[in-house]
Design a protein around this motif. Structure first.
Motif, PDB file in Angstrom:
ATOM      1  N   PRO A  67       0.730  -1.164  -0.237  1.00 22.86           N
ATOM      2  CA  PRO A  67       0.311   0.084  -0.046  1.00 22.86           C
ATOM      3  C   PRO A  67       0.750   1.178   0.187  1.00 22.86           C
ATOM      4  O   PRO A  67       0.288   2.099  -0.450  1.00 22.86           O
ATOM      5  N   SER A  71       0.702   4.201  -2.895  1.00 21.72           N
ATOM      6  CA  SER A  71       0.367   5.317  -2.713  1.00 21.72           C
ATOM      7  C   SER A  71       1.358   6.351  -3.502  1.00 21.72           C
ATOM      8  O   SER A  71       0.910   7.092  -4.364  1.00 21.72           O
ATOM      9  N   GLN A 161      -7.354  -2.264  -3.923  1.00 17.13           N
ATOM     10  CA  GLN A 161      -6.140  -1.163  -3.274  1.00 17.13           C
ATOM     11  C   GLN A 161      -6.091   0.440  -3.631  1.00 17.13           C
ATOM     12  O   GLN A 161      -5.684   1.420  -2.651  1.00 17.13           O
ATOM     13  N   PRO A 163      -7.610   3.979  -3.844  1.00 21.19           N
ATOM     14  CA  PRO A 163      -7.879   5.005  -2.713  1.00 21.19           C
ATOM     15  C   PRO A 163      -9.460   4.815  -3.701  1.00 21.19           C
ATOM     16  O   PRO A 163      -9.680   4.735  -4.911  1.00 21.19           O
ATOM     17  N   THR A 165     -12.425   6.298  -5.164  1.00 25.55           N
ATOM     18  CA  THR A 165     -12.927   7.880  -6.154  1.00 25.55           C
ATOM     19  C   THR A 165     -14.505   7.894  -6.037  1.00 25.55           C
ATOM     20  O   THR A 165     -15.411   7.118  -5.865  1.00 25.55           O
TER      21      THR A 165
END
Length: 583
Positions: A67, A71, A161, A163, A165
């Motif tokens: 993660p 990111s 995984q 984020p 929307t």
């Protein structure tokens, strides 16, 4: 998404359903060569050990699913690449590759050798290439209603995984229409025209499996929507009401259809149109023709895609038609060409002779199809009102009716019932029969079979009993007793004595009198008429002598008489021609 009749979605759906799951990141990477995997690893700041492609793919996928690292990579994407990733994510993790390429491409095709030489991930990559060389997007063929289609997708475990929307998938966003001066409300006229068409075909089936232009022209005065006639024929053939190859109505199928109420008949027409491949909406765009071969589109795929777009706009509100078409082009320009085949369709514009190849002609093909479908079948079948800026101006706006929304429901649409006021048939002693438009469809169908057709008004049809019409009905197996019972039941009263007597006399004696359209020609001297009567070239055109210097000639024969007489040295003045001056 709306589930339209006859349409199975192949590119959208619930991600938890096994049929809609996409490959995992490890599986997607296994399909790539080791050189590509090392490019991805380098862009992620990873060092890969030596090994097979499967080993490298497993090692790389495990690292990419961290993660924190994921990111960091996403945060470092160029703005347009991030927008492309978000667009795919919003659409359940996949989009047609043709759509992605048009908006965020290109994704240049090259083998390992050329790729390693040119290094496209470093030298001006597109947004789509920025995602591709970071392994954030893969490509695969998926089954769709139009057949296999290539998609760009985010592997399932990688998608999980990302984020969340805030926005959903891109939707059609037309602008509201304003300042309409003329409104063309839709109605259930298709039912009336259907009855008219069936009665005409029952009385005189065409010799071929299509209606000639001459036959259509003869029907036009009795139709509310003449331009819809071929669609009605197609729907009736599809449903087996017009079986065989000569468009002769099947009596049982006609009875079953017309015994229904108007709402159910119209609903059947709508659902037949939405689910048929027999009718190709693209083939009925006036300015389009196929330059070679058959029509290249799948009619059902094209239609259902447009219905999906329309399902995204609110019914009961006026929408700008051009804005709606433009919104479709912005979001799904390839809706009827899954492979983006804008150079392989050989269509021609009959107005200019230009060949419509390439994406630059989208509005002349796809745009015209959307326009024609809304202003044609949707309007004809009671699903869209139309609006313009003037009585003679082009259609610029549309408003969907509740009947359109009802298409996605399995049960028939039944609007609030309204009493059919004044729906009884009116019989006049002089033989004129007035049938209200809202009379039961089967009643007008039966009356139209054994009466002469006189006129159509906005709310009534007028027919007349004649010997010829009764004879034609008798040849169809409809006897005078049947006609009497139909008229009595439809008018809810006894027949006028004069009509009853006329039916009895015809049954007993047949045709007792006939009107003919004849011309009277006059000569200056009796000898001239005698010469015309005795000469073999002209005597066959002289019908009945009225006196020494006058006789009758059939209206269709006057020109032949003039020509034959001229060859004898006798000039005859044509009818309605009093001087030799040019008009």
């Amino acid at each position: 998404m709306t589930a339209w009749p006859g349409f199975v979605h192949g590119s959208t759906g619930d991600q938890d359903h096994p049929a809609h799951r996409m490959p995992t990141l490890a599986v997607a990477l296994q399909d790539q060569d080791p050189g590509y995997l090392r490019i991805v690893a380098a862009l992620w700041g990873l060092d890969l050990r030596r090994g097979s492609a499967a080993m490298l793919a497993g090692e790389l996928s495990r690292a990419m699913l961290d993660p924190g690292l994921l990111s960091e990579i996403i945060d470092g994407l160029p703005p347009l690449a991030y927008a492309a990733l978000e667009a795919v994510q919003r659409n359940e993790g996949r989009l047609p590759l043709a759509d992605l390429t048009r908006k965020y491409g290109p994704l240049r095709q090259m083998g390992p050798g050329r790729r390693d030489r040119e290094q496209p991930w470093r030298n001006g990559p597109s947004a789509l290439e920025a995602l591709w060389y970071r392994g954030l997007i893969a490509r695969s063929f998926l089954d769709t209603p139009a057949g296999p289609q290539e998609f760009g997708y985010i592997p399932d475990d990688l998608l999980a995984q990302l984020p969340a929307t805030e926005a959903g998938p891109e939707t059609i966003t037309p602008k509201p229409a304003t300042q309409l001066e003329q409104v063309w409300p839709t109605a259930d006229w298709a039912v009336d025209d259907l009855v008219t068409l069936l009665a005409a075909l029952r009385r005189r089936p065409p010799a071929a499996n299509s209606l000639s232009a001459e036959r259509v022209e003869g029907l036009v005065p009795f139709l509310h929507q003449p331009t819809s006639i071929q669609l009605l024929v197609s729907c009736l053939v599809e449903k087996g009401v017009l079986p065989g190859d000569k468009l002769k109505p099947d009596p049982e199928a006609v009875r079953e259809l017309l015994d229904s109420n108007r709402c159910d008949i119209l609903d059947r027409l709508r659902r037949t149109w939405t689910g048929t491949k027999r009718w190709n909406d693209l083939a009925h765009i006036p300015h389009l023709r196929v330059a070679q071969g058959g029509w290249p589109n799948d009619p059902l795929v094209s239609r259902q895609a447009i219905l999906e777009f329309l399902g995204q706009v609110a019914p009961g509100e006026w929408w700008d038609l051009a804005g709606f078409i433009q919104s479709v082009e912005d979001i799904r320009p390839f809706f009827q060409r899954p492979a983006g085949a804008f150079d392989s369709w050989y269509l021609q514009d009959t107005r200019t002779g230009a060949f419509l190849r390439g994406l630059g002609h989208w509005h002349a093909v796809e745009g015209a199809l959307i326009h024609g479908l809304i202003t044609g079948p949707l309007h004809w079948l009671g699903m869209a009102d139309l609006g313009s800026t003037g009585s003679d101006g082009p259609i610029v706006a549309f408003r969907l009716t509740p009947a359109f929304a009802a298409l996605s429901r399995p049960v028939s649409f039944s609007p609030p019932s309204t009493p059919e006021i004044g729906a009884q048939v009116i019989l006049r002693p002089d033989g004129l029969i007035t049938v209200p438009r809202l009379a039961p469809p089967v009643v007008r169908y039966q009356i139209a079979r054994f009466c002469a057709w006189e006129a159509r008004g906005s709310e009534v049809y007028q027919y007349r009993l004649t010997p010829d019409s009764l004879r034609a009905a008798s040849e169809q197996g409809l006897q005078v007793g049947h006609a009497r019972a139909i008229l009595s039941s439809a008018s809810e009263t006894e027949l006028p004595q004069s009509l009853s007597r006329a039916l009895d006399r015809w049954a007993e004696r047949g045709t007792e009198a006939r009107l003919e359209r004849l011309l009277v020609f006059r000569v200056g001297q009796a000898a001239v008429l005698e010469e015309l009567r005795t000469n073999r070239a002209t005597n066959r055109f002289v019908r009945e002598v009225l006196g020494p210097t006058s006789a009758c000639v059939a209206e269709r024969d006057w020109r032949k008489l003039c020509e034959a007489a001229a060859r004898l040295g006798i000039l005859i003045e044509p009818p309605g021609h009093s001087s030799g001056e040019a008009p």
